[in-house]
Design a protein around this motif. Structure first.
Motif, PDB file in Angstrom:
ATOM      1  N   ILE A  12       0.884  -1.263  -0.151  1.00 23.05           N
ATOM      2  CA  ILE A  12      -0.068  -0.135  -0.014  1.00 23.05           C
ATOM      3  C   ILE A  12       1.077   1.264  -0.013  1.00 23.05           C
ATOM      4  CG2 ILE A  12      -1.524   1.394   1.359  1.00 23.05           C
ATOM      5  CD1 ILE A  12      -2.722  -1.340   2.289  1.00 23.05           C
ATOM      6  N   SER A  13       1.908   1.454   0.710  1.00 24.22           N
ATOM      7  CA  SER A  13       2.761   2.398   1.002  1.00 24.22           C
ATOM      8  C   SER A  13       3.367   2.802  -0.252  1.00 24.22           C
ATOM      9  CB  SER A  13       3.736   2.311   2.165  1.00 24.22           C
ATOM     10  OG  SER A  13       3.054   2.113   3.356  1.00 24.22           O
ATOM     11  N   ALA A  14       4.128   1.698  -0.943  1.00 23.40           N
ATOM     12  CA  ALA A  14       4.716   1.724  -2.140  1.00 23.40           C
ATOM     13  C   ALA A  14       3.835   2.392  -3.290  1.00 23.40           C
ATOM     14  CB  ALA A  14       5.322   0.499  -2.549  1.00 23.40           C
ATOM     15  N   MET A  15       2.683   1.714  -3.341  1.00 22.95           N
ATOM     16  CA  MET A  15       1.815   2.307  -4.492  1.00 22.95           C
ATOM     17  C   MET A  15       1.464   3.783  -4.453  1.00 22.95           C
ATOM     18  SD  MET A  15       0.917   1.278  -7.400  1.00 22.95           S
ATOM     19  CE  MET A  15       1.864  -0.303  -7.199  1.00 22.95           C
ATOM     20  N   CYS A  16       1.065   3.796  -3.153  1.00 23.19           N
ATOM     21  CA  CYS A  16       0.634   5.613  -3.027  1.00 23.19           C
ATOM     22  C   CYS A  16       1.565   6.357  -3.049  1.00 23.19           C
ATOM     23  CB  CYS A  16       0.257   5.665  -1.091  1.00 23.19           C
ATOM     24  SG  CYS A  16      -1.182   4.741  -0.644  1.00 23.19           S
ATOM     25  N   ASP A  45     -13.817   5.664 -13.025  1.00 25.96           N
ATOM     26  CA  ASP A  45     -13.408   7.021 -13.291  1.00 25.96           C
ATOM     27  C   ASP A  45     -12.101   7.592 -12.180  1.00 25.96           C
ATOM     28  OD1 ASP A  45     -15.188   6.963 -15.350  1.00 25.96           O
ATOM     29  OD2 ASP A  45     -16.937   8.027 -14.183  1.00 25.96           O
ATOM     30  N   LEU A  46     -12.518   7.445 -10.928  1.00 26.62           N
ATOM     31  CA  LEU A  46     -11.440   7.934 -10.075  1.00 26.62           C
ATOM     32  C   LEU A  46      -9.891   7.441 -10.391  1.00 26.62           C
ATOM     33  CD1 LEU A  46     -11.846   8.542  -6.124  1.00 26.62           C
ATOM     34  CD2 LEU A  46     -10.090   7.096  -6.982  1.00 26.62           C
ATOM     35  N   LYS A  47     -10.180   5.999 -10.446  1.00 28.56           N
ATOM     36  CA  LYS A  47      -8.930   5.329 -10.749  1.00 28.56           C
ATOM     37  C   LYS A  47      -8.122   6.051 -12.227  1.00 28.56           C
ATOM     38  CE  LYS A  47      -9.974   0.973 -10.502  1.00 28.56           C
ATOM     39  NZ  LYS A  47     -11.582   0.723  -9.854  1.00 28.56           N
ATOM     40  N   ARG A  48      -8.841   6.527 -12.849  1.00 26.95           N
ATOM     41  CA  ARG A  48      -8.134   6.945 -14.211  1.00 26.95           C
ATOM     42  C   ARG A  48      -7.894   8.446 -14.084  1.00 26.95           C
ATOM     43  NH1 ARG A  48      -8.943   4.018 -18.573  1.00 26.95           N
ATOM     44  NH2 ARG A  48      -9.048   5.692 -20.056  1.00 26.95           N
ATOM     45  N   HIS A  49      -8.247   9.024 -13.163  1.00 25.39           N
ATOM     46  CA  HIS A  49      -7.812  10.444 -12.868  1.00 25.39           C
ATOM     47  C   HIS A  49      -6.783  10.404 -11.840  1.00 25.39           C
ATOM     48  CE1 HIS A  49      -8.510  14.752 -11.960  1.00 25.39           C
ATOM     49  NE2 HIS A  49      -9.400  14.788 -13.148  1.00 25.39           N
ATOM     50  N   GLY A  50      -5.730  10.938 -12.293  1.00 28.75           N
ATOM     51  CA  GLY A  50      -4.462  11.010 -11.544  1.00 28.75           C
ATOM     52  C   GLY A  50      -4.708  11.902 -10.158  1.00 28.75           C
ATOM     53  N   ARG A  51      -5.373  12.964 -10.430  1.00 30.18           N
ATOM     54  CA  ARG A  51      -5.239  14.145  -9.387  1.00 30.18           C
ATOM     55  C   ARG A  51      -6.535  13.761  -8.321  1.00 30.18           C
ATOM     56  NH1 ARG A  51      -4.380  20.336 -12.044  1.00 30.18           N
ATOM     57  NH2 ARG A  51      -2.477  19.510 -13.115  1.00 30.18           N
ATOM     58  N   ARG A  52      -7.364  12.892  -8.749  1.00 26.91           N
ATOM     59  CA  ARG A  52      -8.218  12.414  -7.589  1.00 26.91           C
ATOM     60  C   ARG A  52      -7.641  11.255  -7.105  1.00 26.91           C
ATOM     61  NH1 ARG A  52     -13.767  12.183 -11.550  1.00 26.91           N
ATOM     62  NH2 ARG A  52     -13.802  14.628 -11.751  1.00 26.91           N
ATOM     63  N   LEU A  53      -6.891  10.248  -7.651  1.00 30.88           N
ATOM     64  CA  LEU A  53      -6.281   9.263  -7.290  1.00 30.88           C
ATOM     65  C   LEU A  53      -5.355   9.440  -6.234  1.00 30.88           C
ATOM     66  CD1 LEU A  53      -6.269   6.047  -7.425  1.00 30.88           C
ATOM     67  CD2 LEU A  53      -4.800   6.197  -9.065  1.00 30.88           C
ATOM     68  N   VAL A  54      -4.682  10.475  -6.458  1.00 36.32           N
ATOM     69  CA  VAL A  54      -3.338  10.854  -5.337  1.00 36.32           C
ATOM     70  C   VAL A  54      -4.138  11.160  -4.171  1.00 36.32           C
ATOM     71  CG1 VAL A  54      -3.126  13.372  -6.002  1.00 36.32           C
ATOM     72  CG2 VAL A  54      -1.234  11.842  -5.519  1.00 36.32           C
ATOM     73  N   ARG A  55      -5.374  11.878  -4.250  1.00 40.83           N
ATOM     74  CA  ARG A  55      -5.839  12.283  -2.684  1.00 40.83           C
ATOM     75  C   ARG A  55      -6.054  10.907  -1.936  1.00 40.83           C
ATOM     76  NH1 ARG A  55     -10.289  16.184  -5.480  1.00 40.83           N
ATOM     77  NH2 ARG A  55      -8.750  17.906  -6.179  1.00 40.83           N
ATOM     78  N   VAL A  56      -6.552   9.814  -2.454  1.00 42.39           N
ATOM     79  CA  VAL A  56      -6.583   8.496  -1.816  1.00 42.39           C
ATOM     80  C   VAL A  56      -5.381   8.190  -1.425  1.00 42.39           C
ATOM     81  CG1 VAL A  56      -7.598   6.238  -2.034  1.00 42.39           C
ATOM     82  CG2 VAL A  56      -8.838   8.242  -3.298  1.00 42.39           C
ATOM     83  N   ILE A  63      -2.818   9.815  -0.841  1.00 37.62           N
ATOM     84  CA  ILE A  63      -2.125  10.539   0.507  1.00 37.62           C
ATOM     85  C   ILE A  63      -2.921  10.111   1.766  1.00 37.62           C
ATOM     86  CG2 ILE A  63      -2.005  12.924   1.367  1.00 37.62           C
ATOM     87  CD1 ILE A  63      -1.593  13.956  -1.454  1.00 37.62           C
ATOM     88  N   LEU A  64      -4.126  10.074   1.590  1.00 33.11           N
ATOM     89  CA  LEU A  64      -4.942   9.502   2.709  1.00 33.11           C
ATOM     90  C   LEU A  64      -4.350   8.215   3.422  1.00 33.11           C
ATOM     91  CD1 LEU A  64      -7.383   9.685   4.894  1.00 33.11           C
ATOM     92  CD2 LEU A  64      -8.699   8.592   3.014  1.00 33.11           C
TER      93      LEU A  64
END
Length: 405
Positions: free
Chosen positions: A222-226, A318-329, A331-332
């Motif tokens: 998880i940490s690495a993929m984040c 849609d979320l997984k295909r949108h980099g800026r939305r995915l990065v919020r998950v 970071i969380l």
């Protein structure tokens, strides 16, 4: 036909912004570690506990990237090619050398962290005396040296053959990378399992769990993929990655992150279910301490933010295909990984019986270690092209990208 000549018009040099990130990371890391040194003088016990949590977080990112790199060499796939340099830099010999040096405070704090380092307590406790052949200072240090030796050796082997691939399209280079990746994965599993037992589980030497190593491996994934997703989003702001990484790539990374979240939840629940239903005197106190005096709310937060919420969010295509939305998950999840490690470490000490007690070192130590880690990571990343130029699979990745346009 090799990828490099066909796409020679693309400049694969890392963007200049990385130099600024490298300098800032070093300054922040060094300054915060100096502040942590002051905290060491004020409260040594708290410093070593906070430092161990922060250290395990950043080491977990390196080891998780190491595992994904080995898997990518074995399996292939476009998702791995576009992030290979990030995986290589995060698990490079240079980074592992820095982490080996940063392990020294853990060694210096052994007497304050590990009950089994005190001969008088071992003599009075038959269980500690029974485990003394394994849990003793000399063997502990020897095992730690072995873990770092394995990680350094395999990261170096991977780097040597990866550098050769940057100079030649010889298919034997890819075959050699595959050949060394299989044993590397086996050694990764063994060293991570024993390191987790040595450095974290032995904080409570009376407790044990046979699934503990796998729980750490899932957390490292998880940490690495984040981290990889966060770096991917950053790099897509600049050429050449802005022309290479597509929504499909982020979609693949998001699916991998979802798989790791589900795997972590499976291991965590399995461990809890087996121990709680067994209700054995030597096992159940570990969970009782973490479900009382306010720690139950931390456990609830882990259920919600380490599994439930990310699981629901990552179901969205849609979320997984949108980099800026995915990065919020991402970071969380990375923040909650720190909470999970804190939940594993802090309740092992007597003060935890009086409730959850946060300290400024709990934030400062991870930030300080992270600054030095980022300095070493970016230093490595800047040294090579951002994609493996002569990997035969890169042509398909780049061609599909240009076809999309």
């Amino acid at each position: 036909m090799s990828a490099a000549p066909r796409f020679a018009n693309l400049d694969f040099t890392p963007p200049p912004v990385l130099e600024s990130i490298q300098k800032r990371s070093l300054i922040i890391g060094a300054a915060v570690l100096v502040l942590c040194g002051i905290g060491w003088g004020m409260n040594a016990d708290r410093f070593f506990r906070s430092y161990l949590v922060g250290y395990m977080l950043w080491l977990g990112i390196s080891l998780g990237c190491f595992a994904f790199l080995l898997v990518q060499h074995l399996s292939g796939g476009g998702w791995g090619l576009v992030i290979r340099r990030v995986l290589e830099a995060a698990s490079s010999t240079r980074v592992f050398l820095f982490m080996a040096v940063l392990f020294l405070p853990v060694v210096m704090g052994m007497g304050r962290l590990y009950e089994w380092t005190h001969a008088d307590r071992v003599a009075q406790d038959h269980l500690l005396a029974h485990k003394a052949a394994y849990l003793n200072t000399g063997f502990f240090l020897a095992r730690a040296a072995f873990y770092f030796a394995v990680w350094l050796l395999w990261s170096r082997l991977l780097a040597v053959w990866s550098e050769r691939q940057d100079k030649s399209d010889d298919v034997l280079v890819r075959a050699r990378l595959q050949f060394i990746s299989g044993p590397g994965l086996l050694l990764y599993g063994l060293t991570v399992t024993f390191a987790a037992v040595d450095w974290v589980m032995s904080l409570d030497p009376h407790w044990f769990s046979t699934i503990y190593g796998m729980l750490f491996m899932a957390g490292q994934g998880i940490s690495a993929m984040c981290f990889v997703i966060a770096m991917g989003v950053l790099l897509t702001k600049y050429r050449p990655m802005s022309e290479i990484m597509r929504p499909d790539h982020f979609h693949d990374l998001g699916k991998l992150m979802l798989a790791c979240v589900m795997l972590w939840a499976y291991f965590a629940f399995s461990q809890f279910l087996i121990i709680w239903s067994g209700n054995l005197a030597e096992e159940i106190p570990w969970y009782i301490r973490r479900l009382d005096a306010g720690w139950q709310f931390v456990a609830l937060a882990l259920i919600l933010f380490h599994f439930a919420l990310p699981f629901l969010l990552l179901l969205s295509r849609d979320l997984k295909r949108h980099g800026r939305r995915l990065v919020r998950v991402a970071i969380l999840l990375l923040a909650v990984r720190l909470v999970d490690l804190f939940w594993m470490v802090a309740p092992n000490f007597p003060e935890a019986q009086h409730g959850v007690q946060f300290h400024w070192l709990d934030v400062a130590a991870p930030v300080g270690i992270g600054g030095i880690w980022m300095f070493a990571f970016v230093w490595q990343l800047r040294g090579r092209p951002l994609v493996p130029l002569y990997d035969p699979r890169l042509k398909d990745v780049l061609e599909s990208e240009h076809a999309a346009h």
